[in-house]
Design a protein around this motif. Structure first.
Motif, mmCIF file in Angstrom:
data_model
loop_
_atom_site.group_PDB
_atom_site.id
_atom_site.type_symbol
_atom_site.label_atom_id
_atom_site.label_comp_id
_atom_site.label_asym_id
_atom_site.label_seq_id
_atom_site.Cartn_x
_atom_site.Cartn_y
_atom_site.Cartn_z
ATOM 1 N N UNK A 112 0.836 -1.208 0.000
ATOM 2 C CA UNK A 112 0.000 0.000 0.000
ATOM 3 C C UNK A 112 0.869 1.256 0.000
ATOM 4 N N UNK A 113 1.964 1.239 0.755
ATOM 5 C CA UNK A 113 2.870 2.391 0.795
ATOM 6 C C UNK A 113 3.548 2.585 -0.562
ATOM 7 N N UNK A 114 3.958 1.485 -1.189
ATOM 8 C CA UNK A 114 4.581 1.581 -2.513
ATOM 9 C C UNK A 114 3.600 2.110 -3.542
ATOM 10 N N UNK A 115 2.356 1.660 -3.465
ATOM 11 C CA UNK A 115 1.332 2.112 -4.406
ATOM 12 C C UNK A 115 1.079 3.608 -4.226
ATOM 13 N N UNK A 116 1.028 4.042 -2.978
ATOM 14 C CA UNK A 116 0.810 5.462 -2.689
ATOM 15 C C UNK A 116 2.000 6.288 -3.183
ATOM 16 N N UNK A 117 3.211 5.800 -2.916
ATOM 17 C CA UNK A 117 4.415 6.499 -3.361
ATOM 18 C C UNK A 117 4.442 6.582 -4.886
ATOM 19 N N UNK A 118 4.078 5.489 -5.535
ATOM 20 C CA UNK A 118 4.065 5.442 -7.001
ATOM 21 C C UNK A 118 3.028 6.409 -7.572
ATOM 22 N N UNK A 119 1.918 6.576 -6.875
ATOM 23 C CA UNK A 119 0.867 7.477 -7.354
ATOM 24 C C UNK A 119 1.331 8.929 -7.353
ATOM 25 N N UNK A 120 2.290 9.257 -6.509
ATOM 26 C CA UNK A 120 2.756 10.632 -6.426
ATOM 27 C C UNK A 120 3.994 10.900 -7.293
ATOM 28 N N UNK A 121 4.444 9.898 -8.032
ATOM 29 C CA UNK A 121 5.538 10.104 -8.985
ATOM 30 C C UNK A 121 4.916 10.400 -10.346
ATOM 31 N N UNK A 122 5.284 11.523 -10.925
ATOM 32 C CA UNK A 122 4.731 11.888 -12.229
ATOM 33 C C UNK A 122 5.383 11.081 -13.343
ATOM 34 N N UNK A 123 4.607 10.862 -14.391
ATOM 35 C CA UNK A 123 5.113 10.177 -15.574
ATOM 36 C C UNK A 123 5.822 11.214 -16.435
ATOM 37 N N UNK A 124 7.026 10.871 -16.871
ATOM 38 C CA UNK A 124 7.774 11.796 -17.732
ATOM 39 C C UNK A 124 7.236 11.647 -19.151
ATOM 40 N N UNK A 125 6.604 12.699 -19.612
ATOM 41 C CA UNK A 125 5.981 12.646 -20.928
ATOM 42 C C UNK A 125 6.990 13.136 -21.965
ATOM 43 N N UNK A 126 7.428 12.197 -22.808
ATOM 44 C CA UNK A 126 8.375 12.507 -23.873
ATOM 45 C C UNK A 126 7.794 11.997 -25.179
ATOM 46 N N UNK A 127 8.358 12.369 -26.238
ATOM 47 C CA UNK A 127 7.895 11.922 -27.547
ATOM 48 C C UNK A 127 7.298 13.079 -28.318
ATOM 49 N N UNK A 128 7.020 12.809 -29.562
ATOM 50 C CA UNK A 128 6.521 13.857 -30.436
ATOM 51 C C UNK A 128 5.008 13.897 -30.400
ATOM 52 N N UNK A 129 4.479 15.083 -30.657
ATOM 53 C CA UNK A 129 3.030 15.221 -30.696
ATOM 54 C C UNK A 129 2.470 14.663 -31.994
ATOM 55 N N UNK A 130 3.279 14.669 -33.021
ATOM 56 C CA UNK A 130 2.835 14.138 -34.314
ATOM 57 C C UNK A 130 3.892 13.182 -34.843
ATOM 58 N N UNK A 131 3.442 12.269 -35.642
ATOM 59 C CA UNK A 131 4.368 11.370 -36.316
ATOM 60 C C UNK A 131 4.835 10.245 -35.417
ATOM 61 N N UNK A 132 6.085 9.792 -35.648
ATOM 62 C CA UNK A 132 6.648 8.669 -34.904
ATOM 63 C C UNK A 132 6.759 9.034 -33.425
ATOM 64 N N UNK A 133 6.319 8.170 -32.550
ATOM 65 C CA UNK A 133 6.362 8.402 -31.107
ATOM 66 C C UNK A 133 5.075 9.004 -30.564
ATOM 67 N N UNK A 134 4.112 9.266 -31.445
ATOM 68 C CA UNK A 134 2.844 9.863 -31.026
ATOM 69 C C UNK A 134 2.067 8.929 -30.082
ATOM 70 N N UNK A 135 2.007 7.629 -30.425
ATOM 71 C CA UNK A 135 1.267 6.666 -29.593
ATOM 72 C C UNK A 135 1.907 6.521 -28.212
ATOM 73 N N UNK A 136 3.217 6.473 -28.174
ATOM 74 C CA UNK A 136 3.901 6.365 -26.881
ATOM 75 C C UNK A 136 3.573 7.572 -26.001
ATOM 76 N N UNK A 137 3.585 8.748 -26.594
ATOM 77 C CA UNK A 137 3.272 9.959 -25.847
ATOM 78 C C UNK A 137 1.839 9.898 -25.310
ATOM 79 N N UNK A 138 0.887 9.432 -26.120
ATOM 80 C CA UNK A 138 -0.512 9.348 -25.703
ATOM 81 C C UNK A 138 -0.677 8.365 -24.539
ATOM 82 N N UNK A 139 0.060 7.254 -24.587
ATOM 83 C CA UNK A 139 0.011 6.283 -23.477
ATOM 84 C C UNK A 139 0.516 6.913 -22.178
#
Length: 168
Positions: A112-139
């Motif tokens: 439960x502590x790990x889940x809570x800690x994980x919830x407060x870590x932001x996802x680093x959003x990288x990748x392009x808005x268009x073209x190759x890497x678009x799907x990864x960014x959306x995920x």
């Protein structure tokens, strides 16, 4: 069935058989109280309580289904009776008492502590808005939205816990 008044030794013997009888499962009710005499209660003066005061007998009762029996324990034998009675209760109730599984509780708390800690870590959003890497960014954007929703649930749960009601 009327209640029987038996000797303290017989009471302990019958209580032992009541605990040991596997055929009849059910509740055993035990009660202790100061013995009340036929002509009313024992007069309690201001000076009788405390050291050197009068000591009063104890009435102990056992009820198991239709079976009822009791015993009157003289104050002079009360310490001896309680030592035997206590050891009988320990021996009879110990198999029925379960130890808490602290390993599972600790693992659950850590998860439960790990889940809570994980919830407060932001996802680093990288990748392009268009073209190759678009799907990864959306995920990654979707994963960040899920984490934010989880944070809100955690904070709501903690607020309820502070109010005194815990929801699970």
């Amino acid at each position: 069935m009327p209640q029987e008044l038996i000797s303290p030794e017989q009471f302990l013997e019958r209580l032992t058989t009541a605990f040991a009888d596997p055929s009849s499962s059910g509740s055993i009710w035990l009660s202790h109280k100061r013995y009340t005499y036929e002509d009313g209660d024992v007069a309690m003066d201001e000076q009788t309580d405390g050291e050197g005061g009068k000591e009063h007998d104890v009435l102990i009762r056992c009820t198991k289904g239709d079976t009822k029996f009791s015993s009157r324990i003289p104050s002079s034998r009360l310490v001896e009776f309680h030592s035997k009675y206590g050891s009988l209760l320990k021996a009879s109730l110990a198999p029925h008492m379960r130890k808490r599984d602290k390993k599972k509780e600790k693992a659950r708390a850590e998860a439960a502590a790990n889940k809570k800690r994980e919830a407060y870590l932001d996802v680093e959003i990288t990748g392009k808005k268009r073209g190759a890497g678009h799907r990864q960014r959306q995920r990654k954007v979707q994963a960040q939205k899920k984490k934010e929703a989880e944070r809100e649930r955690i904070e709501a749960r903690e607020a309820k816990a502070k109010e005194g009601t815990v929801s699970r």
